[in-house]
Scaffold this motif. Structure first.
Motif, PDB file in Angstrom:
ATOM      1  N   GLN A   3      46.771  49.928 -24.476  1.00  0.00           N
ATOM      2  CA  GLN A   3      47.784  48.907 -24.739  1.00  0.00           C
ATOM      3  C   GLN A   3      47.244  47.498 -24.929  1.00  0.00           C
ATOM      4  O   GLN A   3      47.941  46.637 -25.459  1.00  0.00           O
ATOM      5  CB  GLN A   3      48.806  48.900 -23.596  1.00  0.00           C
ATOM      6  CG  GLN A   3      49.633  50.164 -23.509  1.00  0.00           C
ATOM      7  CD  GLN A   3      50.462  50.397 -24.758  1.00  0.00           C
ATOM      8  OE1 GLN A   3      51.404  49.667 -25.042  1.00  0.00           O
ATOM      9  NE2 GLN A   3      50.103  51.426 -25.534  1.00  0.00           N
ATOM     10  N   GLN A   4      46.029  47.217 -24.515  1.00  0.00           N
ATOM     11  CA  GLN A   4      45.543  45.847 -24.603  1.00  0.00           C
ATOM     12  C   GLN A   4      44.880  45.508 -25.934  1.00  0.00           C
ATOM     13  O   GLN A   4      44.416  44.376 -26.128  1.00  0.00           O
ATOM     14  CB  GLN A   4      44.614  45.531 -23.431  1.00  0.00           C
ATOM     15  CG  GLN A   4      45.390  45.324 -22.141  1.00  0.00           C
ATOM     16  CD  GLN A   4      44.511  44.965 -20.966  1.00  0.00           C
ATOM     17  OE1 GLN A   4      44.591  45.587 -19.918  1.00  0.00           O
ATOM     18  NE2 GLN A   4      43.662  43.959 -21.119  1.00  0.00           N
ATOM     19  N   GLY A   5      44.889  46.454 -26.850  1.00  0.00           N
ATOM     20  CA  GLY A   5      44.526  46.120 -28.216  1.00  0.00           C
ATOM     21  C   GLY A   5      45.695  45.469 -28.931  1.00  0.00           C
ATOM     22  O   GLY A   5      45.580  45.076 -30.090  1.00  0.00           O
ATOM     23  N   ARG A   6      46.800  45.335 -28.235  1.00  0.00           N
ATOM     24  CA  ARG A   6      48.016  44.735 -28.781  1.00  0.00           C
ATOM     25  C   ARG A   6      48.273  43.378 -28.138  1.00  0.00           C
ATOM     26  O   ARG A   6      47.724  43.077 -27.079  1.00  0.00           O
ATOM     27  CB  ARG A   6      49.210  45.672 -28.540  1.00  0.00           C
ATOM     28  CG  ARG A   6      48.957  47.081 -29.059  1.00  0.00           C
ATOM     29  CD  ARG A   6      50.077  48.014 -28.687  1.00  0.00           C
ATOM     30  NE  ARG A   6      49.814  49.371 -29.166  1.00  0.00           N
ATOM     31  CZ  ARG A   6      50.731  50.186 -29.656  1.00  0.00           C
ATOM     32  NH1 ARG A   6      51.992  49.776 -29.747  1.00  0.00           N
ATOM     33  NH2 ARG A   6      50.409  51.401 -30.058  1.00  0.00           N
ATOM     34  N   PHE A   7      49.111  42.580 -28.782  1.00  0.00           N
ATOM     35  CA  PHE A   7      49.476  41.286 -28.218  1.00  0.00           C
ATOM     36  C   PHE A   7      50.563  41.505 -27.172  1.00  0.00           C
ATOM     37  O   PHE A   7      51.614  42.079 -27.455  1.00  0.00           O
ATOM     38  CB  PHE A   7      49.972  40.345 -29.307  1.00  0.00           C
ATOM     39  CG  PHE A   7      50.399  39.002 -28.793  1.00  0.00           C
ATOM     40  CD1 PHE A   7      49.456  38.033 -28.483  1.00  0.00           C
ATOM     41  CD2 PHE A   7      51.739  38.708 -28.591  1.00  0.00           C
ATOM     42  CE1 PHE A   7      49.843  36.794 -27.990  1.00  0.00           C
ATOM     43  CE2 PHE A   7      52.140  37.473 -28.099  1.00  0.00           C
ATOM     44  CZ  PHE A   7      51.185  36.513 -27.798  1.00  0.00           C
ATOM     45  N   ASN A   8      50.302  41.051 -25.956  1.00  0.00           N
ATOM     46  CA  ASN A   8      51.248  41.220 -24.862  1.00  0.00           C
ATOM     47  C   ASN A   8      52.350  40.165 -24.979  1.00  0.00           C
ATOM     48  O   ASN A   8      52.102  38.969 -24.803  1.00  0.00           O
ATOM     49  CB  ASN A   8      50.515  41.085 -23.527  1.00  0.00           C
ATOM     50  CG  ASN A   8      51.432  41.272 -22.328  1.00  0.00           C
ATOM     51  OD1 ASN A   8      52.611  41.607 -22.470  1.00  0.00           O
ATOM     52  ND2 ASN A   8      50.893  41.042 -21.139  1.00  0.00           N
ATOM     53  N   LEU A   9      53.572  40.601 -25.270  1.00  0.00           N
ATOM     54  CA  LEU A   9      54.680  39.660 -25.443  1.00  0.00           C
ATOM     55  C   LEU A   9      54.976  38.878 -24.167  1.00  0.00           C
ATOM     56  O   LEU A   9      55.534  37.777 -24.228  1.00  0.00           O
ATOM     57  CB  LEU A   9      55.934  40.406 -25.904  1.00  0.00           C
ATOM     58  CG  LEU A   9      55.862  41.017 -27.313  1.00  0.00           C
ATOM     59  CD1 LEU A   9      57.122  41.805 -27.617  1.00  0.00           C
ATOM     60  CD2 LEU A   9      55.632  39.940 -28.368  1.00  0.00           C
ATOM     61  N   ASN A  10      54.612  39.422 -23.027  1.00  0.00           N
ATOM     62  CA  ASN A  10      54.828  38.700 -21.769  1.00  0.00           C
ATOM     63  C   ASN A  10      53.787  37.617 -21.520  1.00  0.00           C
ATOM     64  O   ASN A  10      53.873  36.897 -20.528  1.00  0.00           O
ATOM     65  CB  ASN A  10      54.873  39.680 -20.593  1.00  0.00           C
ATOM     66  CG  ASN A  10      56.205  40.404 -20.507  1.00  0.00           C
ATOM     67  OD1 ASN A  10      57.223  39.935 -21.022  1.00  0.00           O
ATOM     68  ND2 ASN A  10      56.207  41.568 -19.880  1.00  0.00           N
ATOM     69  N   VAL A  50      54.257  45.371 -24.015  1.00  0.00           N
ATOM     70  CA  VAL A  50      54.968  44.673 -22.943  1.00  0.00           C
ATOM     71  C   VAL A  50      54.329  45.115 -21.635  1.00  0.00           C
ATOM     72  O   VAL A  50      54.541  46.241 -21.181  1.00  0.00           O
ATOM     73  CB  VAL A  50      56.469  44.987 -22.959  1.00  0.00           C
ATOM     74  CG1 VAL A  50      57.146  44.375 -21.746  1.00  0.00           C
ATOM     75  CG2 VAL A  50      57.114  44.456 -24.240  1.00  0.00           C
ATOM     76  N   LEU A  51      53.534  44.231 -21.055  1.00  0.00           N
ATOM     77  CA  LEU A  51      52.772  44.549 -19.852  1.00  0.00           C
ATOM     78  C   LEU A  51      53.203  43.632 -18.717  1.00  0.00           C
ATOM     79  O   LEU A  51      53.644  42.501 -18.961  1.00  0.00           O
ATOM     80  CB  LEU A  51      51.271  44.402 -20.129  1.00  0.00           C
ATOM     81  CG  LEU A  51      50.762  45.203 -21.333  1.00  0.00           C
ATOM     82  CD1 LEU A  51      49.292  44.925 -21.585  1.00  0.00           C
ATOM     83  CD2 LEU A  51      51.012  46.697 -21.137  1.00  0.00           C
ATOM     84  N   PRO A  52      53.105  44.101 -17.479  1.00  0.00           N
ATOM     85  CA  PRO A  52      53.662  43.333 -16.357  1.00  0.00           C
ATOM     86  C   PRO A  52      52.914  42.049 -16.023  1.00  0.00           C
ATOM     87  O   PRO A  52      53.442  41.195 -15.320  1.00  0.00           O
ATOM     88  CB  PRO A  52      53.603  44.320 -15.187  1.00  0.00           C
ATOM     89  CG  PRO A  52      52.555  45.315 -15.567  1.00  0.00           C
ATOM     90  CD  PRO A  52      52.617  45.421 -17.047  1.00  0.00           C
ATOM     91  N   GLN A  53      51.684  41.907 -16.497  1.00  0.00           N
ATOM     92  CA  GLN A  53      50.901  40.702 -16.232  1.00  0.00           C
ATOM     93  C   GLN A  53      50.283  40.196 -17.536  1.00  0.00           C
ATOM     94  O   GLN A  53      50.108  40.947 -18.488  1.00  0.00           O
ATOM     95  CB  GLN A  53      49.785  40.982 -15.223  1.00  0.00           C
ATOM     96  CG  GLN A  53      50.275  41.402 -13.851  1.00  0.00           C
ATOM     97  CD  GLN A  53      49.122  41.701 -12.901  1.00  0.00           C
ATOM     98  OE1 GLN A  53      47.976  41.812 -13.316  1.00  0.00           O
ATOM     99  NE2 GLN A  53      49.429  41.806 -11.620  1.00  0.00           N
ATOM    100  N   ALA A  54      49.974  38.895 -17.553  1.00  0.00           N
ATOM    101  CA  ALA A  54      49.261  38.347 -18.713  1.00  0.00           C
ATOM    102  C   ALA A  54      47.959  39.101 -18.889  1.00  0.00           C
ATOM    103  O   ALA A  54      47.273  39.422 -17.909  1.00  0.00           O
ATOM    104  CB  ALA A  54      49.001  36.857 -18.505  1.00  0.00           C
TER     105      ALA A  54
END
Length: 317
Positions: free
Chosen positions: A110-117, A211-215
Motif C-alpha cells: 500500500q505504500q507505493g500509493r499516495f496516502n490520502l490521510n 487510506v492508511l491510519p498513519q502518515a
C-alpha cells in the motif's frame, strides 16, 4: 307411497356415500400435501444448516489464509529490509484446493500509493501533502479543488477552504444530512461521503492512492509514475515514467540509488521523510470456497518490527 319413500332413501344413501368418498379423497390429498410441505420444509432446514456450516468453514479457511499471509510478511521483515515488486509475497496465489473447497488470494503493498490521510494526519493540514495531492489529482484527471474538500473533511477546524472546500454547513444541506468527519478517512470507500467525490472520480484515483491510519512515506519500489511526479516537486510525468522504467526487472536497494535515477535538477526537491524503500502496510485479499459457499475478505495489515503484522481492519468484499 312406501316404494317412493324407499327410492328416496336409497338415493340419499348414495349421495352420502359419494360425499364421504369425496371427503376421504380431499382429506387424503390434504394430508399428502401437508406431508410434502413438511418434507420440503425439513429439506430446506437441512440445506440451511449445511449452508451455515459451509459458511463457517469457508470463513475459517479465509482466516487461516490471512494468518498465513501475516506469517509470510513477518518472515519477510526478519530477513529483508527492502520491499520491492520482485518479492515472492507479491505474486498472487491462484485458487488451490483444500479439503472440500479452494482458497486463493494476494498481498497488495500500500505504500507505493499516495496516502490520502497524509493531508491532515493529526487534524492539521500539511501544505506539502496538499500540494502533492493537487499534482496527483490533476495528473489522473480529478478536479484539483476536491483536495480542499478532502482537507476540510480530515482537519479539526470548521473553516472552509476555497475553492471546493466543505464543512458542516454544506453537509447538513445534503439528504440525509450529516456532518464533516473532522478526522482521517477510515478506508477508500468513505471517500464517497466527501463532497464532490463521485464513484467515477474515486475509480480514477484508486490505483494511485491508499487510506492508511498513519502518515506514511511512499515506497519508491512500488510507486507509479503519477505518484512519483506528485510527491517530488517539478518532476514531470515523463521523467517519472523514465525513473519507473529503470527499476524494470530490478529495484532500488537504497534511497541514494533512487536519487541517482532522478534528473539532477529535482534531486534537491525531495522532501525529507517522504520516500522509503520499506513498507509497513499491506492489504491481503482472500477468496475461500467450502462446499456451496464462497466468501471474500480483505484485511489491512500493519507490519511493525519482527512480529506478525496486526490486522487493522477485516471486512467482506
Amino acid at each position: 307411497m312406501t316404494q317412493r319413500s324407499g327410492t328416496r332413501t336409497r338415493a340419499s344413501r348414495h349421495r352420502q356415500a359419494g360425499i364421504a368418498i369425496i371427503t376421504a379423497v380431499l382429506t387424503a390429498a390434504l394430508v399428502a400435501a401437508l406431508v410434502a410441505w413438511m418434507a420440503w420444509r425439513q429439506q430446506l432446514w437441512f440445506r440451511q444448516i449445511e449452508n451455515q456450516f459451509d459458511q463457517a468453514q469457508a470463513r475459517g479457511v479465509a482466516r487461516a489464509a490471512i494468518q498465513m499471509a501475516r506469517l509470510t510478511m513477518r518472515d519477510d521483515a526478519r530477513h529483508n529490509q527492502v520491499d520491492n515488486l520482485l518479492e515472492p509475497w507479491n505474486i498472487p496465489i491462484p485458487s488451490i484446493p483444500v479439503e472440500k473447497g479452494r482458497v486463493g488470494g494476494r498481498v497488495l503493498e500500500q505504500q507505493g500509493r499516495f496516502n490520502l490521510n497524509n493531508i491532515a494526519p493529526i487534524g492539521t493540514v500539511d501544505p506539502v501533502a496538499v500540494a502533492a495531492a493537487e499534482r496527483l489529482f490533476k495528473s489522473v484527471g480529478v478536479p484539483v479543488e476536491l483536495v480542499n474538500a478532502l482537507a476540510d473533511w480530515e482537519d479539526g477546524d470548521s473553516e472552509t477552504r476555497y475553492p471546493g472546500g466543505a464543512e458542516d454547513l454544506e453537509y447538513l444541506n445534503q439528504t440525509p444530512p450529516y456532518r464533516a468527519a473532522n478526522r482521517p478517512l477510515a478506508d477508500i470507500e468513505s471517500l464517497a461521503r466527501v463532497q464532490g467525490f463521485t464513484r467515477e472520480l474515486i475509480a480514477k484515483l484508486a490505483p494511485h492512492v491508499a487510506v492508511l491510519p498513519q502518515a506514511s512515506p511512499v515506497n519508491v519500489n512500488f510507486a507509479s509514475a503519477e505518484v512519483l511526479a506528485a510527491v517530488i516537486p517539478d518532476l514531470t510525468l515523463a521523467e517519472a515514467q523514465a525513473v519507473v522504467s529503470k527499476r524494470a526487472g530490478k529495484y532500488f536497494e537504497t534511497l541514494q540509488d533512487f536519487s541517482d535515477a532522478l534528473p539532477e535538477r529535482v534531486r534537491a526537491n525531495v522532501v525529507a521523510g517522504s520516500l522509503s524503500i520499506q513498507s509497513r502496510y499491506f492489504i491481503n485479499e482472500v477468496d475461500a470456497q467450502f462446499g456451496r459457499v464462497t466468501v471474500r475478505y480483505a484485511a489491512l495489515l500493519e507490519r511493525n518490527g519482527n512480529d506478525a503484522p496486526r490486522i487493522v481492519w477485516l471486512k467482506r468484499r
